[in-house]
Design an enzyme around this catalytic site. Structure first.
Site, PDB file in Angstrom:
ATOM      1  N   ASP A  55       0.819  -1.208   0.000  1.00  0.00           N
ATOM      2  CA  ASP A  55       0.000   0.000   0.000  1.00  0.00           C
ATOM      3  C   ASP A  55       0.861   1.270   0.000  1.00  0.00           C
ATOM      4  O   ASP A  55       0.482   2.278  -0.583  1.00  0.00           O
ATOM      5  CB  ASP A  55      -0.952   0.004   1.209  1.00  0.00           C
ATOM      6  CG  ASP A  55      -2.167  -0.897   0.975  1.00  0.00           C
ATOM      7  OD1 ASP A  55      -2.264  -1.507  -0.110  1.00  0.00           O
ATOM      8  OD2 ASP A  55      -3.019  -0.978   1.873  1.00  0.00           O
ATOM      9  N   ARG A  60       2.418   6.398  -2.742  1.00  0.00           N
ATOM     10  CA  ARG A  60       3.366   7.288  -3.405  1.00  0.00           C
ATOM     11  C   ARG A  60       2.934   7.545  -4.848  1.00  0.00           C
ATOM     12  O   ARG A  60       2.913   8.683  -5.316  1.00  0.00           O
ATOM     13  CB  ARG A  60       4.774   6.690  -3.393  1.00  0.00           C
ATOM     14  CG  ARG A  60       5.751   7.511  -4.231  1.00  0.00           C
ATOM     15  CD  ARG A  60       7.176   7.022  -4.124  1.00  0.00           C
ATOM     16  NE  ARG A  60       7.442   5.796  -4.863  1.00  0.00           N
ATOM     17  CZ  ARG A  60       7.757   5.739  -6.179  1.00  0.00           C
ATOM     18  NH1 ARG A  60       7.818   6.844  -6.908  1.00  0.00           N
ATOM     19  NH2 ARG A  60       8.013   4.579  -6.747  1.00  0.00           N
ATOM     20  N   ASN A 129      -4.648   8.760   1.449  1.00  0.00           N
ATOM     21  CA  ASN A 129      -5.060   8.248   2.759  1.00  0.00           C
ATOM     22  C   ASN A 129      -5.401   9.343   3.769  1.00  0.00           C
ATOM     23  O   ASN A 129      -6.536   9.495   4.173  1.00  0.00           O
ATOM     24  CB  ASN A 129      -3.980   7.343   3.352  1.00  0.00           C
ATOM     25  CG  ASN A 129      -4.218   5.874   3.063  1.00  0.00           C
ATOM     26  OD1 ASN A 129      -5.200   5.536   2.408  1.00  0.00           O
ATOM     27  ND2 ASN A 129      -3.328   5.012   3.529  1.00  0.00           N
ATOM     28  N   THR A 169      -9.009   2.898   6.985  1.00  0.00           N
ATOM     29  CA  THR A 169      -8.503   1.627   7.516  1.00  0.00           C
ATOM     30  C   THR A 169      -7.018   1.698   7.855  1.00  0.00           C
ATOM     31  O   THR A 169      -6.423   0.681   8.234  1.00  0.00           O
ATOM     32  CB  THR A 169      -8.732   0.479   6.508  1.00  0.00           C
ATOM     33  OG1 THR A 169      -8.295   0.924   5.226  1.00  0.00           O
ATOM     34  CG2 THR A 169     -10.200   0.108   6.435  1.00  0.00           C
ATOM     35  N   GLN A 227       4.398   9.970   4.317  1.00  0.00           N
ATOM     36  CA  GLN A 227       5.570  10.023   3.420  1.00  0.00           C
ATOM     37  C   GLN A 227       6.167  11.421   3.292  1.00  0.00           C
ATOM     38  O   GLN A 227       7.364  11.564   3.108  1.00  0.00           O
ATOM     39  CB  GLN A 227       5.170   9.488   2.040  1.00  0.00           C
ATOM     40  CG  GLN A 227       4.688   8.034   2.129  1.00  0.00           C
ATOM     41  CD  GLN A 227       4.365   7.424   0.788  1.00  0.00           C
ATOM     42  OE1 GLN A 227       4.080   8.132  -0.164  1.00  0.00           O
ATOM     43  NE2 GLN A 227       4.386   6.109   0.724  1.00  0.00           N
TER      44      GLN A 227
END
Lengths: 271, 271, 271, 271
Positions: A55, A60, A129, A169, A227
């Site tokens: 994931d 990215r 996300n 999630t 990230q």
């Protein structure tokens, strides 16, 4: 047709598979670029993206190429994943259909995160996300959340997560947020270790604009999909809204979301 | 124009105000019916409904008349309410605009709850807030939740709440569910005292169909908006879907949802 | 030496094993009584109790015979249990040591629950796990909890659980309570579906006296270890304190508590 | 008699009051030292400590002087506090009783935190509230908790809090832990944003020894009472046990713990 193959430079197996796949595709007379995350995003506009990894690699790819509107296939390597559609050992089987563009596409809402200094936007990012506003130290943050001009009230605690349904999630779930159907466009607002125990997660309509104004935040960081990390200055303000584009996820195989939830709740690796 | 005035027979003040309002409206040559909940729903089809009371009275009105598609004004009497639009002392001020039909309408998703015995539907109900499947005794229930044909997994515990976004600030919140924006159509699925501690609330897209099949449920009741109670037989199955109609809530005054949340979280009476 | 063998009349295998065990013990010239729960507690005072079944059977034994101070061995049949010490297939191996009284004893705090009407105690019960004060209908209860004369504040919701540390892994856990070390004497106070979202579980010192006074409780029940049910009258008041006696659990085999917790959290049957 | 007056160097009012109080005490022929936290702990052994400030100042005093076993009076300045016994405006009233040593003492369990590298203890600290093991970045930690030799199981998430009962109303509460009676000696173990949703807070008996062994913790910090920060190396292991000494809190005025809880749950400043 030009194909972009993405992989995770920290996972050797994905690096190897990316090379193999590129060779196979070039033999079939496709133009192929590889992006393993080491360099700047590839400039050649592809017609199709194939993401080899977990994931994290798909996050990215979504962040860097989601705006292009080009469909992306997530191919899972090694761990369970919510975002990938097929497993690496299924790629051979599905490749012909993929190259014939014989698939449907699932659209996923993305977040647009703008950071303002005074009234000037100083950065804009997209993510799939979540964006996290968090204290890196044991010192509490306090800030105001405002939803489309309606002041909600003050938060105090470790921070706040604003996730998409897709991100519900991931970290939001760990912090106590609900699982939200990926078919439903929404923001999930989950406080992290709220000092005020009455606070609850909120699920906000996608037309709303969320705005976060600091009160006491001497040290704080903003993390985008785990990230990108931005150090927060006390005069900053963060605006989160639905991005104009959607991520185009290739769907070759029906993968039922609800069957995966129990595995995630138990913290299975890779989810 | 025919107007239906509804009130709560257990609250004398609403009974008195309903009589006063009916007299005032009749003097203005409107036809008026009163429904205080003592008898069967009124058969005359009104053009407008005025509901005097708290959220409970609006829930009853929604359940009994929501399908008619006739706009309904909630007038709050005495306690704070999420569903009402104006306070009783504002009615005089807004009455002219109301009678001139000078208002906008907020649409709210309603739930359709069907109970099946074998393959035969034996009852169908509509509701605005939630359906609760619950044990009346200290004995645990166990059952399977299935979302559009995808088996989620087994639940064990006191029961399950399936709420609309509107109902997310009622019983579902007490059981640990998130606050969901009323502008967002969704089901909120919240377990009550789940024996399996990993279970989390789910927010499900409104196109899905939820199905609840009992495993061990020797005694169980189904409660619809806290007002209709059905004894559950072990062979029953419950299907919950989005109703075809929406509740038409009259909006004379902009009432900001997000400003009310903190009061509800602290358990203010009437919310 | 007189031995009391207890079993669960609803589980045939326990009935059968109780008969077998009694025959074996009588052949060894012990006096044996059997209590399968169908009749009044046995009057003959035993020197030792052997309980065949799951945690439910041990709860009954503790409630009915705990005050005698006679040591009790829990023998688990079929499901995982927190309270039993050995499995049924280990009984043969440990029997000689048991009959030679070659064991240590773990003491567990029990709760004493007194119900008052006006100032008169109308019932007194002992239990090992928990007392639950709960609404059998969808109607909320409201009541005041007072800890050793310090008014805590008002609760509103489905009810309240007051558990011992031993009971912390049972219903209290499902309602959101913490896992409490059985070596630690304490009350665990866990609200069920609290309307006031700021409420949290409390862990209270065993010297304290807890008192529960109803505000609005038109219908409510009191459940003691999930086995005794008392209808609550609005004028009742409930006093919970530590019982003067402790349950004497026979410990033949070191059974590590912390290793079992993960299985319980995942809702493994029988826990 | 020698008196140590402590204050918070970041709060000017406490600095001023410390000077005033010292002058007053010296006029009464007491020997007085002042510790405002700027320098090393005072070496002169006092007979009594007076702490002017909020809970943070008392935490520092407990950490630095708790081992001496000398009684300490917490005098609250400006905000609500769980640890202080009287308010600053009550000091005049209680001073005579204090100086005549006419008071009772409440003992509070303290934590002893040892950090091991291989088998060698490299640091030892005492604290009153909690030790936090936490990731300063968005990267998850994973580690094993072991209770007196019983391996509990693996944790994954933002980190873990191990608090005393006294600390249960501080950071542990924000992360979802229970409120624990300060009269009860216990460890409260609360995960922060656990990736595994089944995890629950634990309340552990004070005789136990807790041991935390990292699995994947490339970056982690240890925070002691929010005041001491230690960078964690992957080979470290943390042992937490009950300290041999107890904090001696002077009790001039009965201050009921349970009455304060609701204010804390709502996140009142200073608690």
């Amino acid at each position: 047709m030009r194909i972009l193959v993405l992989n995770n430079r920290y996972k050797e197996a994905t690096e190897y598979m990316a090379g193999q796949l590129a060779a196979q595709l070039r033999a079939l007379h496709f133009e192929v670029d590889i992006d393993n995350g080491r360099m700047e995003p590839v400039q050649n506009k592809p017609d199709l993206m194939i993401v080899l990894g977990g994931d994290g690699t798909i996050l990215r790819a979504a962040r860097q190429y989601g705006q292009t509107g080009i469909p992306m296939l997530g191919v899972n390597m090694g761990t369970v994943g919510f975002l990938s559609n097929i497993e690496i050992n299924e790629l051979e089987f599905y490749l012909e259909r993929l190259l014939n563009l014989d698939y449907t596409v699932d659209e996923r809402m993305m977040l647009e995160i703008s950071i303002y200094h005074d009234k000037r936007a100083i950065s804009k990012n997209y993510c799939l996300n979540e964006v996290v506003f968090k204290s890196p130290t044991p010192r509490m943050l306090s800030f105001i959340l405002d939803v489309s001009g309606q002041v909600m009230s003050t938060y105090r605690g470790d921070g706040l997560i604003i996730a998409s349904s897709t991100g519900s999630t991931a970290y939001s779930l760990s912090a106590g947020g609900p699982v939200v159907d990926p078919q439903l466009e929404a923001f999930v607002v989950t406080p992290i270790a709220s000092h005020i125990t009455s606070k609850r997660p909120l699920v906000v309509a996608p037309e709303r604009v969320l705005s976060l104004t600091p009160l006491e935040c001497s040290e704080a960081v903003i993390c985008i999909d785990g990230q990108v990390k931005i150090d927060f200055e006390p005069e900053y303000r963060i605006i989160i809204e639905k991005a104009a584009h959607k991520l185009q996820l290739i769907n070759l195989k029906k993968k039922p979301f609800y069957n995966l939830i129990d595995a995630r709740l138990l913290g299975k690796q890779g989810l």
